[in-house]
Design an enzyme around this catalytic site. Structure first.
Site, PDB file in Angstrom:
ATOM      1  N   CYS C 151       0.805  -1.226   0.000  1.00  0.00           N
ATOM      2  CA  CYS C 151       0.000   0.000   0.000  1.00  0.00           C
ATOM      3  C   CYS C 151       0.836   1.272   0.000  1.00  0.00           C
ATOM      4  O   CYS C 151       0.554   2.212  -0.739  1.00  0.00           O
ATOM      5  CB  CYS C 151      -0.954   0.001   1.194  1.00  0.00           C
ATOM      6  SG  CYS C 151      -0.194  -0.444   2.769  1.00  0.00           S
ATOM      7  N   HIS C 247      -2.467   6.831   3.331  1.00  0.00           N
ATOM      8  CA  HIS C 247      -1.055   6.893   3.740  1.00  0.00           C
ATOM      9  C   HIS C 247      -0.451   8.188   3.189  1.00  0.00           C
ATOM     10  O   HIS C 247      -0.512   8.454   1.989  1.00  0.00           O
ATOM     11  CB  HIS C 247      -0.278   5.707   3.161  1.00  0.00           C
ATOM     12  CG  HIS C 247      -0.629   4.387   3.759  1.00  0.00           C
ATOM     13  ND1 HIS C 247      -1.459   4.225   4.845  1.00  0.00           N
ATOM     14  CD2 HIS C 247      -0.222   3.116   3.420  1.00  0.00           C
ATOM     15  CE1 HIS C 247      -1.549   2.936   5.144  1.00  0.00           C
ATOM     16  NE2 HIS C 247      -0.833   2.248   4.296  1.00  0.00           N
TER      17      HIS C 247
END
EC number: 1.2.1.11
Lengths: 357, 357, 357, 357
Positions: C151, C247
């Site tokens: 990710c 993120h």
């Protein structure tokens, strides 16, 4: 007073860690044995535990070798504090009592036993007397189990005790709780469940508040062992909120016979003095109930007020008349101090002072 | 149906931004004018606002030039939605009505006026009828003010309306709210006040829930203009919690005449159909009340359920019997959709369908 | 185009749930089989899973019977998406490939295999070509494994690809990440670890960013199967933060041959067009990289920008010169869309368009 | 040692409140005067302030009458601590110095003056010597201004000082910060900006870290008054995160002449002893740098470690080799103790011990 040697069961858990931070510089109790699961036994405490307290692990504790939860390992202990999970507490605590040891437990398992005192130290230390019946029953001269309440119950019974003493029996109590994540242990609540969220359910919690309140505020029957529950009808709704420590409760109270004004309630709460205070116990709060008046209508708040009196006080604010009940207010308890480990420690201090151990 | 031109007052605020996200792709309403403070007037919207929505600002809106909140600037608008702060709404909304404009307002200022409808769209759109008395009073053929409820009130009145319809008058309602920070606008709640914390006080909020519930669940008196409040005694305790969107309420209800079972309550709530649904309004939820049964005792939760039906549903769970009241349950509303901007929009859709504009 | 039948492995997990929300109204892929652990097999999906998405579980999915992760159960599937944990993915995915099935996997297990493409769809879909070598190796006419990146890697490689295309090889890349809790699955991160806190460590994460970046930005060697890593020296430091999704990375870049200005970088990023966009794939973002200029120096932010382009864009801001490297900036990816399930879906769309499945 | 009377400017602000909690039981300093804005002057402190500390307001302080920030009100003070905002500090602090008072300031206004020492107490108390030049310049026998660093700078310079002493000049330092909300004061950061979010920008913060580090790690030129900055090239990227107290920094360091191993770095940091420790100052930490080794790779963490040594230590962990720089690690400082009020107090303790006041 001779220093008592104490042991801690479930020493690696959240409640066990709190026992350690509260006991590590206690002048009357000295940590002698740390007990945890077989998996941890034999390891230094620092290796066996995932320390999650915001106070650093005491150096001397970090080096102690963890023991199994076996009564033989704790034979030198004057008092054994238990922070065990309910899944294990039942059997282990019984085996410790059978070994004639004094158990001061935070677990729920024995709270409903008629001869086991269920005590919040700033409320009903007079209930400690029933351990004599417990010892008789079990044919022990010393071994016994003393329990403290569920964490959220503590926030309810402290103000209710003061009110009941002053204004007579309470007919109805409605409680809505907003409870901190530390109450669920570690790892406990997943962050995905609680960040930007509330969980309106905590398994078994409402029943505990509803029943324990009635035992704690009830009376000890001194002729036949055991308790009489109060008639107070308690209804609880429990929620988990993104707060680290500190359970906040919205409480509404209807009295059986009177209807005191908010000012009367404020005065009674502010002047309430509990037995550990009178006995001069080391951990006793100077003020058992912190009262916020109308000049600070947004208090108590968990982050700002949970550490009042090192977590041994309950803080109460927003006392006002209610259109359905008589009075409503907000109450805050530090759930791992007066709501758990601290309650056990202060209960033990009282029992020692009263010569019950 | 001809597309209506709409304006937004207070377009740069939190509620104004939500009006924009909900209206930007609305098939029947087209944003024609954005109004904000004199400081913002003349600037492109993207420059005038600090966008805090989790959906990107619509491109065509970002370029629009912000206008002052002057009726002349909104003369082409069929409907003017107001997300103004109460400090400004009083005077500005009146001036808009005097200019014969239709105001659909989220502000509290006119909610208590006898001929101003206070409407939660999935509850009491029949109250919209009183605008004819308002127009008579003000000698206007078109201008009027329609208000929606305070955000937290919406979570209360939707299930209570369904229950009242099915089981008759409600005698007592106890409400403890846990309210999201978006309800306080921007910058609103300081992060130092709410991280790892709860604030057990929201100024004026409890009074709003207690009074508005009675007007919304009351009846319109069709011979003389105005309302009759219900007899329901409502007691509210409000808390601010670290949740972004979604007000969660613990509600306890005592009926005047009956005492339905949890199963009956569940069925009534699940089958409740509101007028906007019957009218086929664009924003109407398919299901006005989402009901969670005992298989999911930890729902509704703000983060998981606030967006049900795009925020136009109320979600209810944990329906159970109560030892003090008859029934208790948990109710969740999206405070900036059905609790604010969305209520105004759906109210307007209903008013259009009914030929009231 | 014929609609493809798809299966989902690990359907009850966090990534599996995201696959479901992204696929449930997909016009080209239809969910045919849901696979999970033996414990879940046979149960309706709604019973087998703890749904943690903020979008309600699709009705038709909730009733589907969960299957074991056995290739036989998925024989009708044109594509099998895998959200399996690394602990199980190795064996299961291999057995699926051996059964001649097409696996599009989010797991890390096969990312380093020379003939397994490691693809971020808006970066290097040209790498999909190597599946022909993979099929040769395994003597299969159809079965293959396609992987997407970790990710956090996605937030790095999308802007770096655009920069590398425009300004030539990158010599050094320093990355400090602030990663959302959803990246750790459920229950994943304990709330006691992350409320009012940051954890400056995510096991194995830094190595993934450092190595995967070099494979993804490297070249496919078309004569012999496999990859050549770029020379880019990547150093990563990873932190877990109390954010639900998204993120955020602070990235510093030194080029091997040039030193572009912030304005040049901004222009290149804003104008970058990826292959899925050119192919007109259904899930392709309109804008692969959202660029914030100096007028909004505090963006991108996870809560406000993670959903840009439904989570398929990377958002970049604060582009400025650096005194050690050439350029530094902030980059944001939706970790469970472009950083996980969405990457797999868009990779599959491209592979279908290119006739590779 | 005679007890010094101290005053506090900006006593009602966040830094002022921290000064109070740290000074209220200080054995050498006694709070004599509290200064705040004209609006607060004349009010009891408890009324003038919104107390946001998690320690209760000291009783004796709550009753003190707040004074205006006028030198005449502070004439009896041996030391005046300033927690003033930069908007006011410039003029007020100058007027206090002109009145021959000793100002120990947390404000940024005079940090860059050549004869004003900019001191982190566990780093460069030798710089305090330059106040003699400052007094000469201003023709004062006593009045002077001493400043401490920006909160985030402190987390950088403490470990860098130890490293520079041991391994010689540092060529490059890359810093990415994750900073607590308390650093922004009250109301400071809006909760809507930081719940479930990160803000990758703090105005002016990066420049402060980059410049202050070079002054603090630079040398005092003893022949001509003033400083020489080090050659260390510092690049900073600053982020605001949802943490209450404690700034966490990811730091990468390249040395000019050597390349020490992680073990060497760990040893140097763990053995570092600062001047306040040697002088035996009351507030000096026992350990200036807490070092976490590889057995606890997820530490330091703000919630668990910010209170180490009552907030006067810096905690460092994850020391490892870097592929671009020589070494990278994580560093944590309590931003309102060693990063603000505590730094001022410990600086003052050192100055007193050295006879500079």
């Amino acid at each position: 007073m001779a220093i008592k040697k104490v042991g801690i069961l479930g020493a690696t858990g959240t409640v066990g860690q709190r026992f350690i931070t509260l006991l590590s510089d206690h002048p009357e109790f000295k940590i002698a044995v740390l007990g945890a699961s077989a998996r941890s036994a034999g390891k230094p405490y620092a290796v066996a535990t995932k320390w999650k307290q915001s106070i650093a692990m005491p150096k001397e504790i970090s080096q102690m070798s963890v023991k199994a939860c076996d009564p033989k390992e704790f034979s030198e202990c004057d008092i054994v504090f238990s922070g065990l999970d309910a899944d294990f507490a039942g059997e282990i605590e019984k085996s410790f009592r059978d070994a004639n040891l004094v158990i001061v437990s935070n677990a729920k398992n024995y709270r409903r036993e008629p001869t086991v005192p269920l005590v919040v130290p700033t409320v009903n230390t007079d209930h400690l007397d029933v351990i004599k019946y417990q010892r008789q029953e079990n044919k022990l001269d010393r071994g016994c189990i003393i329990t403290n309440s569920n964490c959220s119950t503590a926030a309810v019974v402290v103000p209710l005790k003061a009110l009941q003493d002053a204004f007579g029996p309470i007919a109805q109590t409605n409680v809505v709780s907003m409870q901190a994540i530390s109450g669920a242990g570690y790892p406990g609540v997943s962050s995905l469940d609680i960040l930007d969220n509330i969980v309106p359910f905590i398994g078994g919690e409402e029943e505990k508040i509803e029943w324990e309140t009635r035992k704690i505020l009830g009376s000890v029957n001194s002729t036949i062992s055991g308790y009489e529950l109060t008639d107070n009808v308690v209804s609880a709704q429990c929620n988990r909120v993104p707060v680290i420590d500190g359970h906040l409760m919205c409480i509404s109270v209807k009295f059986a016979k009177t209807s005191p004004t908010p000012d009367q309630v404020r005065e009674v709460l502010a002047n309430y003095v509990s037995e550990p205070q009178k006995l001069g116990c080391y951990s006793a709060p100077k003020q058992a109930i912190y009262v916020f008046d109308d000049s600070t209508p947004d208090r108590p708040q968990p982050r700002l007020d949970r550490n009042n009196e090192n977590g041994y006080a309950v803080s109460v604010g927003r006392i006002r008349s209610d259109s359905i009940f008589d009075i409503k207010f907000v109450s805050l308890v530090h759930n791992t101090v007066l709501g758990a480990a601290g309650a056990g420690i202060l209960n033990a201090e009282v029992a020692v002072k009263k010569g019950l151990m």
